[in-house]
Design a protein around this motif. Structure first.
Motif, short mmCIF file in Angstrom:
data_model
loop_
_atom_site.label_atom_id
_atom_site.label_comp_id
_atom_site.label_asym_id
_atom_site.label_seq_id
_atom_site.Cartn_x
_atom_site.Cartn_y
_atom_site.Cartn_z
N UNK A 20 0.84 -1.19 0.00
CA UNK A 20 0.00 0.00 0.00
C UNK A 20 0.88 1.25 0.00
N UNK A 21 0.34 2.32 -0.51
CA UNK A 21 1.08 3.57 -0.51
C UNK A 21 0.91 4.33 0.80
N UNK A 22 0.01 3.85 1.64
CA UNK A 22 -0.23 4.51 2.92
C UNK A 22 -0.59 3.46 3.96
N UNK A 23 0.12 3.45 5.05
CA UNK A 23 -0.17 2.53 6.14
C UNK A 23 -0.18 3.34 7.43
N UNK A 24 -1.36 3.57 7.96
CA UNK A 24 -1.52 4.48 9.09
C UNK A 24 -1.03 3.89 10.42
N UNK A 26 -0.09 0.19 10.93
CA UNK A 26 0.84 -0.92 10.85
C UNK A 26 0.43 -2.15 11.64
N UNK A 27 -0.83 -2.25 12.04
CA UNK A 27 -1.28 -3.39 12.85
C UNK A 27 -1.06 -4.72 12.13
N UNK A 28 -1.46 -4.89 10.86
CA UNK A 28 -1.20 -6.17 10.19
C UNK A 28 0.29 -6.50 10.13
N UNK A 29 1.12 -5.49 9.97
CA UNK A 29 2.57 -5.70 9.93
C UNK A 29 3.05 -6.25 11.27
N UNK A 30 2.64 -5.61 12.35
CA UNK A 30 3.03 -6.07 13.69
C UNK A 30 2.50 -7.46 14.00
N UNK A 31 1.27 -7.72 13.61
CA UNK A 31 0.68 -9.05 13.86
C UNK A 31 1.48 -10.13 13.14
N UNK A 32 1.81 -9.88 11.88
CA UNK A 32 2.57 -10.87 11.12
C UNK A 32 3.96 -11.07 11.71
N UNK A 33 4.64 -9.97 12.03
CA UNK A 33 5.98 -10.08 12.62
C UNK A 33 5.94 -10.83 13.95
N UNK A 34 4.93 -10.56 14.76
CA UNK A 34 4.80 -11.24 16.05
C UNK A 34 4.60 -12.74 15.87
N UNK A 35 4.00 -13.14 14.76
CA UNK A 35 3.76 -14.55 14.48
C UNK A 35 4.98 -15.20 13.82
N UNK A 36 6.01 -14.40 13.53
CA UNK A 36 7.20 -14.93 12.87
C UNK A 36 7.05 -15.04 11.36
N UNK A 37 6.07 -14.35 10.82
CA UNK A 37 5.81 -14.37 9.38
C UNK A 37 6.57 -13.23 8.71
N UNK A 38 7.34 -13.50 7.66
CA UNK A 38 8.03 -12.42 6.98
C UNK A 38 7.04 -11.44 6.36
N UNK A 39 7.42 -10.18 6.36
CA UNK A 39 6.56 -9.13 5.82
C UNK A 39 7.31 -8.44 4.67
N UNK A 41 7.17 -5.25 2.27
CA UNK A 41 6.57 -3.91 2.22
C UNK A 41 7.15 -3.11 1.08
N UNK A 42 6.34 -2.20 0.55
CA UNK A 42 6.89 -1.26 -0.41
C UNK A 42 7.78 -0.28 0.35
N UNK A 43 8.81 0.17 -0.31
CA UNK A 43 9.77 1.07 0.32
C UNK A 43 9.16 2.47 0.45
N UNK A 44 8.83 2.83 1.68
CA UNK A 44 8.26 4.14 1.99
C UNK A 44 8.93 4.68 3.25
N UNK A 45 9.14 5.98 3.33
CA UNK A 45 9.79 6.54 4.52
C UNK A 45 9.08 6.16 5.82
#
Length: 82
Positions: A20-24, A26-39, A41-45
């Motif tokens: 996505x071009x905008x991620x307010x 990051x909950x899905x990102x944190x959930x996946x990382x907490x489960x040990x699932x690689x994430x 992401x598009x390169x955004x600041x």
């Protein structure tokens, strides 16, 4: 879905792809990382500043499909024909 189903889905997934071009939040990102699932992401600041030091967060050059697929294959341990 309920919480246990969501956790199981993250654990059983090969990876989370979020270009996505905008991620307010990051909950899905944190959930996946907490489960040990690689994430992947598009390169955004914003996402780089929040998740750039997290093991399992991989930033893809979304405009370069071949490089993105190559990164995913390397991280997931997939060969060229998998």
């Amino acid at each position: 879905v309920d919480e246990s189903t969501l956790r199981r889905a993250y654990r059983e997934s090969l990876g989370l792809v979020l270009f996505s071009e905008y991620e307010a939040f990051g909950i899905p990102i944190l959930e996946a990382l907490a489960a040990g699932t690689p994430v992947f992401l598009s390169r955004q600041p914003t996402t780089e500043s929040l998740f750039g030091t997290y093991r399992g967060a991989h930033f893809c050059p979304a405009e370069d499909v071949d490089a993105t697929v190559g990164l995913m294959r390397r991280v997931l341990g997939l060969g060229a024909g998998d």
